[in-house]
Each structure stands twice: as C-alpha cells, then as structure tokens.
Design a protein around this motif. Structure first.
Motif, mmCIF file in Angstrom:
data_model
loop_
_atom_site.group_PDB
_atom_site.id
_atom_site.type_symbol
_atom_site.label_atom_id
_atom_site.label_comp_id
_atom_site.label_asym_id
_atom_site.label_seq_id
_atom_site.Cartn_x
_atom_site.Cartn_y
_atom_site.Cartn_z
ATOM 1 N N LEU A 1 47.061 32.246 37.059
ATOM 2 C CA LEU A 1 46.600 32.094 38.442
ATOM 3 C C LEU A 1 47.476 31.099 39.190
ATOM 4 O O LEU A 1 47.846 31.328 40.356
ATOM 5 C CB LEU A 1 45.149 31.645 38.449
ATOM 6 N N VAL B 1 49.823 32.147 42.604
ATOM 7 C CA VAL B 1 49.762 31.498 43.916
ATOM 8 C C VAL B 1 51.104 30.853 44.246
ATOM 9 O O VAL B 1 51.580 30.927 45.389
ATOM 10 C CB VAL B 1 48.634 30.456 43.950
ATOM 11 N N ALA C 1 45.843 25.449 43.552
ATOM 12 C CA ALA C 1 45.909 26.370 42.414
ATOM 13 C C ALA C 1 46.115 25.644 41.092
ATOM 14 O O ALA C 1 45.937 26.247 40.029
ATOM 15 C CB ALA C 1 47.036 27.377 42.624
ATOM 16 N N LEU D 1 51.891 39.027 39.562
ATOM 17 C CA LEU D 1 50.557 39.441 39.997
ATOM 18 C C LEU D 1 49.958 40.581 39.190
ATOM 19 O O LEU D 1 48.737 40.613 38.975
ATOM 20 C CB LEU D 1 50.604 39.836 41.478
ATOM 21 N N ARG E 1 41.233 38.807 43.979
ATOM 22 C CA ARG E 1 42.496 39.406 44.421
ATOM 23 C C ARG E 1 42.686 39.207 45.920
ATOM 24 O O ARG E 1 43.785 38.908 46.390
ATOM 25 C CB ARG E 1 42.522 40.893 44.060
ATOM 26 N N ILE F 1 43.878 35.610 46.863
ATOM 27 C CA ILE F 1 45.304 35.325 46.711
ATOM 28 C C ILE F 1 46.084 35.858 47.907
ATOM 29 O O ILE F 1 46.973 35.180 48.449
ATOM 30 C CB ILE F 1 45.835 35.935 45.405
ATOM 31 N N GLN G 1 45.503 33.618 50.924
ATOM 32 C CA GLN G 1 46.244 32.366 50.865
ATOM 33 C C GLN G 1 47.668 32.549 51.371
ATOM 34 O O GLN G 1 48.192 31.718 52.114
ATOM 35 C CB GLN G 1 46.251 31.825 49.432
#
Length: 245
Positions: free
Chosen positions: A92, A96, A125, A183, A195, A198, A201
């Motif tokens: 993760l 990010v 993150a 990803l 999902r 992300i 962001q």
C-alpha cells in the motif's frame, strides 16, 4: 469408520483411516482463523488403513496443506496468495508513493501546493520521513533513467500533444508499466472503497494547483485501469474530486 489425524490422535481404533503428516516447509502467512500474521508449516500426508491401531494398507497421499502453528487449522495452499499484514502495508505504501510520483511527473513540481499534497499523501501511507526535496530528487533521477518512470523526451513545439509538461511523456509505456507493477498485485486485496481511495489521492495531488492537465488525466486513467476500476467509475471519481467537500 473412525478417522485419526496423525500422531495427535494416539487412540487405537478397531478399523479406521489415519493420516500421518510430514512437514516439508515453513514460513509466515496471514491466518484467516487467527486474523493475523502467523508462522505456518507446509505439510503433506499419507493415509493408511488402520486395524487395531496398526497401520496396514496405504490409502493414498493427502495435501499439500498449510497448517497454522498457532491454531493448528489446515488450509489449501492458495491461502498463501493473501499477503501478510506486513507485506500488505508495504504494498500500500509503495502504491501511493508510485501514484504520487506519477502525478508529479505529469503535472510538474513547480507549485508548492502540489509538492505539499504529494508529501502529505506519501506520509499518510507510511513514509513518515518523506520530504518535498526527496520527491523532487527522485523524479529527476527517474527522468534521467530512460528505462524507468516516467521517461523523458525532448519537448517539441511542433508536436505538443506528443510530449508532456517539460518533456515528460506521462502516457508512455514506461510509466504505465510502473503503475501497473505497483497497483495490480494490490488491487485484488483491496475493497472497492480502498481502490477508489488511492485514485482520489492522486486526483487531489493533481488538483492542488488547479484543474487537471491532460497529462495528469492520462496518468489518473492509467491508475484507474491498474486498480481494476471501470472507466465510468474513474471518470466519476475524478469529477467528484473536483467538487469541494
């Protein structure tokens, strides 16, 4: 007929089938029963017909299986496809971080608001020590490496649609590969809201200095595809990010 599993059931039975397990490997996995990371044994077994506690005729192999060393529950081997909590957190963070770099590479790093938005997302993150200088330096290093994100090409006034901001090619193959590599392995383990988070962001970073640039939209569309979001959902989320909450 009575079944006795391995040496854990020493009782003698008149007639039954006993499985004798053998450990052939070990490691760490996410145990669904315990709800956390645990050690495991990878085990194979052989079934035997037992008469009066004496194993006689073989009844064939069993397994392989994954056995949690804590709760002793046995699972099919595909339980190892689920990342451990530690691995999931790292995936993760990397996702990010990669999205933030891709958006910065597409839209430029001149605006301080954009740099701050990117640093905030990356720190949240899990990269607590991330700074604006680090992100800018990394983008410059990546631009100099023609085999990695984002790829850099001479800007051309004759074909501005081909080159992105300051010569970056945000739609290039190298960029798409970087995003998909970061990803795609993560997406199956995220709920739809995860999902979408992300992608949002990345959208907030792009919008920190004004409306989306075409290069930024291309990057965010690539992010949506890598996260297994349909184009309609990607468009909806990008439009929602532009609406002040």
């Amino acid at each position: 007929m009575k079944h006795a599993q391995g040496r854990q059931s020493p009782d003698r039975c008149v007639l039954g089938v006993r499985t004798v397990w053998r450990t052939v490997g070990d490691g760490e996995f996410f145990c669904p029963g315990c709800g956390g990371d645990r050690n495991y044994h990878r085990r194979t077994g052989r079934r035997r017909l037992v008469v009066l506690g004496v194993p006689l005729l073989p009844r064939g192999p069993v397994g392989p299986v994954v056995e949690c060393t804590a709760c002793r529950t046995r699972y099919p081997m595909d339980v190892l496809d689920h990342p451990t909590t530690t691995r999931f957190s790292a995936m993760l963070r990397d996702a990010v971080h990669t999205v933030a770099l891709a958006v910065l590479a597409a839209g430029g790093t001149e605006a301080r608001t954009v740099r701050r938005a990117a640093v905030g997302a990356v720190r949240a993150a899990g990269f607590a020590d991330c700074s604006e200088e680090q992100l800018v330096t990394l983008i410059e290093a990546l631009a100099a490496d023609t085999g990695r994100l984002p790829g850099r090409f001479p800007a051309s006034s004759a074909s501005p649609a081909v080159t992105g901001r300051d010569g970056f090619d945000p739609c290039g193959t190298a960029l798409a590969i970087e995003l998909h590599e970061a990803l795609e392995p993560l997406a199956p383990h995220l709920a739809p809201a995860g999902r979408e988070s992300i992608l949002l962001q990345g959208a907030r970073i792009a919008l920190a200095d004004g409306p989306y640039r075409p290069a930024e939209r291309e990057v965010l569309a690539t992010v949506g595809r890598a996260l297994m979001l349909c184009p309609e959902d990607t468009d909806r989320l990008l439009a929602a990010a532009r609406t002040p909450s």
